[in-house]
Scaffold this motif. Structure first.
Motif, PDB file in Angstrom:
ATOM      1  N   ALA A   1       0.820  -1.217   0.000  1.00 37.42           N
ATOM      2  CA  ALA A   1       0.000   0.000   0.000  1.00 37.42           C
ATOM      3  C   ALA A   1       0.850   1.260   0.000  1.00 37.42           C
ATOM      4  N   GLY A   2       2.093   1.147   0.471  1.00 38.86           N
ATOM      5  CA  GLY A   2       2.967   2.326   0.516  1.00 38.86           C
ATOM      6  C   GLY A   2       3.361   2.720   1.941  1.00 38.86           C
ATOM      7  N   LYS A   3       3.073   1.856   2.924  1.00 37.87           N
ATOM      8  CA  LYS A   3       3.405   2.206   4.313  1.00 37.87           C
ATOM      9  C   LYS A   3       4.923   2.405   4.474  1.00 37.87           C
ATOM     10  N   THR A   4       5.672   1.445   3.928  1.00 37.63           N
ATOM     11  CA  THR A   4       7.129   1.536   4.071  1.00 37.63           C
ATOM     12  C   THR A   4       7.672   2.780   3.370  1.00 37.63           C
ATOM     13  N   SER A   5       7.093   3.092   2.215  1.00 31.81           N
ATOM     14  CA  SER A   5       7.561   4.289   1.488  1.00 31.81           C
ATOM     15  C   SER A   5       7.240   5.554   2.279  1.00 31.81           C
ATOM     16  N   LEU A   6       6.056   5.597   2.882  1.00 28.84           N
ATOM     17  CA  LEU A   6       5.709   6.774   3.687  1.00 28.84           C
ATOM     18  C   LEU A   6       6.626   6.867   4.908  1.00 28.84           C
ATOM     19  N   LEU A   7       6.927   5.701   5.498  1.00 27.00           N
ATOM     20  CA  LEU A   7       7.862   5.711   6.634  1.00 27.00           C
ATOM     21  C   LEU A   7       9.257   6.176   6.196  1.00 27.00           C
ATOM     22  N   ARG A   8       9.645   5.804   4.979  1.00 25.52           N
ATOM     23  CA  ARG A   8      10.956   6.264   4.472  1.00 25.52           C
ATOM     24  C   ARG A   8      10.999   7.785   4.385  1.00 25.52           C
ATOM     25  N   LEU A   9       9.884   8.370   3.967  1.00 19.99           N
ATOM     26  CA  LEU A   9       9.843   9.836   3.927  1.00 19.99           C
ATOM     27  C   LEU A   9       9.905  10.419   5.340  1.00 19.99           C
ATOM     28  N   LEU A  10       9.134   9.804   6.252  1.00 20.36           N
ATOM     29  CA  LEU A  10       9.072  10.342   7.611  1.00 20.36           C
ATOM     30  C   LEU A  10      10.397  10.139   8.359  1.00 20.36           C
ATOM     31  N   THR A  11      11.093   9.048   8.042  1.00 15.37           N
ATOM     32  CA  THR A  11      12.395   8.825   8.699  1.00 15.37           C
ATOM     33  C   THR A  11      13.524   9.536   7.953  1.00 15.37           C
ATOM     34  N   LEU A  12      13.186  10.281   6.925  1.00 18.21           N
ATOM     35  CA  LEU A  12      14.160  11.049   6.141  1.00 18.21           C
ATOM     36  C   LEU A  12      15.145  10.148   5.402  1.00 18.21           C
ATOM     37  N   ALA A  13      14.687   8.928   5.088  1.00 15.95           N
ATOM     38  CA  ALA A  13      15.512   8.033   4.268  1.00 15.95           C
ATOM     39  C   ALA A  13      15.302   8.321   2.791  1.00 15.95           C
ATOM     40  N   ALA A  14      14.338   9.163   2.484  1.00 17.85           N
ATOM     41  CA  ALA A  14      14.101   9.587   1.102  1.00 17.85           C
ATOM     42  C   ALA A  14      13.478  10.976   1.136  1.00 17.85           C
ATOM     43  N   ARG A  15      13.673  11.695   0.047  1.00 19.88           N
ATOM     44  CA  ARG A  15      13.024  13.003  -0.077  1.00 19.88           C
ATOM     45  C   ARG A  15      11.851  12.868  -1.038  1.00 19.88           C
ATOM     46  N   PRO A  16      10.813  13.685  -0.865  1.00 19.59           N
ATOM     47  CA  PRO A  16       9.665  13.588  -1.773  1.00 19.59           C
ATOM     48  C   PRO A  16      10.077  13.912  -3.206  1.00 19.59           C
TER      49      PRO A  16
ATOM     50  N   ARG B   1       7.692  14.812  -5.280  1.00 22.80           N
ATOM     51  CA  ARG B   1       6.756  15.899  -5.586  1.00 22.80           C
ATOM     52  C   ARG B   1       6.160  16.407  -4.282  1.00 22.80           C
ATOM     53  N   GLY B   2       5.591  17.602  -4.324  1.00 26.05           N
ATOM     54  CA  GLY B   2       4.862  18.149  -3.191  1.00 26.05           C
ATOM     55  C   GLY B   2       5.768  18.681  -2.092  1.00 26.05           C
ATOM     56  N   GLU B   3       5.109  19.028  -0.981  1.00 26.46           N
ATOM     57  CA  GLU B   3       5.842  19.620   0.144  1.00 26.46           C
ATOM     58  C   GLU B   3       5.636  18.759   1.380  1.00 26.46           C
ATOM     59  N   ALA B   4       6.728  18.502   2.085  1.00 29.49           N
ATOM     60  CA  ALA B   4       6.653  17.697   3.301  1.00 29.49           C
ATOM     61  C   ALA B   4       7.418  18.409   4.409  1.00 29.49           C
ATOM     62  N   VAL B   5       6.724  18.642   5.508  1.00 30.46           N
ATOM     63  CA  VAL B   5       7.349  19.308   6.652  1.00 30.46           C
ATOM     64  C   VAL B   5       7.323  18.339   7.828  1.00 30.46           C
ATOM     65  N   VAL B   6       8.495  18.070   8.383  1.00 31.39           N
ATOM     66  CA  VAL B   6       8.603  17.168   9.530  1.00 31.39           C
ATOM     67  C   VAL B   6       9.269  17.932  10.669  1.00 31.39           C
ATOM     68  N   LEU B   7       8.618  17.966  11.802  1.00 30.78           N
ATOM     69  CA  LEU B   7       9.121  18.712  12.975  1.00 30.78           C
ATOM     70  C   LEU B   7       9.494  20.136  12.580  1.00 30.78           C
ATOM     71  N   GLY B   8       8.680  20.713  11.733  1.00 29.70           N
ATOM     72  CA  GLY B   8       8.876  22.104  11.335  1.00 29.70           C
ATOM     73  C   GLY B   8       9.900  22.308  10.241  1.00 29.70           C
ATOM     74  N   CYS B   9      10.521  21.240   9.754  1.00 27.79           N
ATOM     75  CA  CYS B   9      11.572  21.373   8.738  1.00 27.79           C
ATOM     76  C   CYS B   9      11.054  20.894   7.375  1.00 27.79           C
ATOM     77  N   PRO B  10      11.132  21.730   6.365  1.00 30.24           N
ATOM     78  CA  PRO B  10      10.678  21.318   5.021  1.00 30.24           C
ATOM     79  C   PRO B  10      11.699  20.346   4.412  1.00 30.24           C
ATOM     80  N   ILE B  11      11.390  19.057   4.490  1.00 34.36           N
ATOM     81  CA  ILE B  11      12.406  18.066   4.098  1.00 34.36           C
ATOM     82  C   ILE B  11      12.617  18.012   2.589  1.00 34.36           C
ATOM     83  N   HIS B  12      11.685  18.569   1.821  1.00 32.84           N
ATOM     84  CA  HIS B  12      11.866  18.569   0.366  1.00 32.84           C
ATOM     85  C   HIS B  12      12.935  19.576  -0.043  1.00 32.84           C
TER      86      HIS B  12
END
Lengths: 224, 318
Positions: free
Chosen positions: A44-59, A61-72
């Motif tokens: 379904a994409g759980k691992t991929s979403l976790l990769r984004l949240l753990t900063l193992a990958a950057r998006p 497309r789009g904008e992703a902010v984690v703990l106030g930091c725009p990781i893209h």
């Protein structure tokens, strides 16, 4: 705290095109101190979403902010600092086999620059709490799966992170240990730590009701 | 229990990446030692060529010979004999550092191969021979202008300069020196390449550990510094071993060059062949200084190469 806006992730094409996207148009927000289950069937994409949240990958497309930091758009230095505020429990533990249990758990504190004299007491107490006080000098390969899982949990929470991400954290634990882990995550959550737990275990979700992010075929199909 | 305690008290700079085993602990120092050995020998060649170039430029290349026919006849202008008048003119010239008339024994020694043991007994008119040395930093002596000046008190005086020949030899030595410097650069590049390959191999071997430590928040600098510190140590050890291995060969070369150094030492004869100057004599202390710098250079190359290699490799991680 966490805000995703039309985030897409693709592997391989590097250009952010829609072809090969494993995550599409993901938008959600989790406030500071929030708790979310991350649910969905395999693929379904759980691992991929976790990769984004753990900063193992950057998006891609789009904008992703984690703990106030725009990781893209963040610099590598900023991402490294951000990772030190995130505790992660991986399904496959990801322990360093050549280091002792003590050194594995102490590693986040050392990377954060904590003085050596302040590390020992915290690490020893954390390992006592997860029931591994007698295994401080053991090497991870000599431990059972459940014991390694507990080392990984201790390592994830030792630095009092602002965000905890867990991928099937109870998969290798017996019922009592799973209960203790969920109590720990709940306690940390009450103290203000955001928690996201990916799992297949519907019984576990039913026992600890909380809002859930539901993924299917790379899309977010439910948030709440 | 003691072992467990020792683990707990491990210092902050412990080997979390497992580099002590993964980063070519035996192979890399040996390879760097081989490269350092080549560098030491090349360096010795470069220094020898530099010494010879300096010698030929400042020593033999700066000497001239003046022949004064009928040396004891009265000078055409001024007082004294023709030879004395020429010597006085030369010694008054600020561009000439020294002028010395060869004695009878030296002249006979020069002529003996052609005229036998007693040239004067043949009744030949032997000219006075004066050797002179250009002052340091003075421009090259214009032979024709000097001959014209000297001809005033002593018509028929000849001036012979060996400068052009020695200038060619000096150019040859400089070319050798440039080639040696180029070879040294190549050797340095090979050292960097060897270290880069070893670093990449250890990166591949420790990829999983690197990804874990990176995921826990280790910065690029943190990881690169770990590798660079290890590379610095291994390269310094290798550089030291290579330099030590080169010492016997260099000592042998210095021993072979010692007689030439003595021959060319100041005061060992100022003739065209003896040439004066000091080439080999200055090489040994200079080489010693450079040899000390070799392990340090290897360490710097190791540190820099590891930094660049690791940081480039880490770019594949977000």
């Amino acid at each position: 705290m966490i805000r995703f806006h039309e985030v897409g992730l693709s592997y391989g094409d590097g250009g952010g095109g829609r072809a090969g996207l494993v995550l599409r148009d993901i938008s959600f927000a989790v406030a500071a101190g929030g708790f979310r289950w991350l649910l969905g069937p395999s693929g379904a994409g759980k691992t991929s979403l976790l990769r984004l949240l753990t900063l193992a990958a950057r998006p891609s497309r789009g904008e992703a902010v984690v703990l106030g930091c725009p990781i893209h758009a963040a610099s590598r230095r900023d991402l490294a600092a951000l990772r030190r505020q995130i505790g992660v429990v991986f399904q496959d533990f990801r322990l360093l086999g050549h280091l002792s249990v003590f050194d594995n758990v102490a590693l986040p504190l050392r990377l954060a620059g904590r003085p050596e004299g302040q590390i020992s007491a915290d690490v020893t107490e954390m390992l006592r709490w997860v029931g591994l006080a007698g295994h401080l000098a053991a090497l991870p390969p000599t431990l059972s799966g459940g014991e390694q899982q507990r080392v990984a949990i201790a390592r994830a929470v030792i630095g009092r992170p602002s965000l905890i991400l867990a991928d099937e954290p109870t998969g290798n634990l017996d019922e009592a240990q799973a209960e203790r882990l969920m109590q720990l995550l709940g306690e940390l959550n009450r103290l203000g730590t955001s928690v996201i737990v990916a799992t297949h275990q519907t019984a576990l979700v039913a026992r600890y009701p909380a809002p859930a992010l539901r993924l299917d075929q790379g899309r977010l199909v439910g948030d709440g | 229990m003691v072992k467990a305690r020792a683990r707990l008290l491990r210092p902050a700079g412990f080997d979390e990446l497992g580099l002590k085993r993964a980063f070519a602990p035996r192979l890399l120092p040996l390879l760097v030692a081989a490269v350092a050995l080549l560098a030491a020998l090349t360096l010795a060649g470069m220094l020898a060529a530099a010494g010879l170039a300096r010698h030929w430029r400042d020593g033999a290349g700066a000497s001239l010979t003046v022949q004064v026919p009928e040396p004891e006849a009265p000078a055409a202008s001024g007082a004294g004999s023709r030879a004395e008048a020429v010597l006085a003119l030369l010694r008054a010239d600020p561009a000439i550092a020294a002028a010395r008339r060869l004695g009878d024994a030296e002249l006979e020694a020069l002529l003996r191969p052609w005229l036998g043991a007693a040239p004067r007994a043949l009744g030949l008119a032997v000219p006075a021979v004066i050797t002179l040395r250009r002052a340091a930093g003075a421009p090259p002596v214009a032979e024709e202008a000097l001959a014209l000046r000297l001809a005033r008190p002593a018509p028929g005086t000849l001036v012979e300069a060996a400068g052009p020949w020695f200038a060619r030899l000096a150019a040859l030595a400089r070319s050798l020196q440039a080639l040696a410097a180029f070879a040294l650069l190549i050797v340095g590049a090979i050292a960097a390449l060897v270290i880069a390959i070893a670093t990449r191999a250890s990166l591949a071997a420790r990829r999983e550990a690197l990804e874990i430590v990176h995921g826990l928040g280790a910065s690029d600098s943190y990881i690169a510094n770990r590798f660079a510190a290890r590379a610095l140590w291994l390269a310094a050890v290798g550089g030291g071993l290579g330099t030590l291995a080169a010492l016997p060969a260099l000592a042998l070369l210095a021993r072979l060059a010692a007689p030439f150094a003595a021959l060319m030492a100041p005061g060992a004869g100022a003739g065209v062949v003896g040439g004066g100057a000091s080439a080999a004599g200055g090489i040994v202390p200079a080489a010693a200084l450079w040899l000390v710098a070799l392990p340090l250079s290897a360490a710097v190359i190791g540190w820099l190469t590891a930094q660049v290699t690791v940081r480039r490799w880490l770019r594949r991680l977000p």
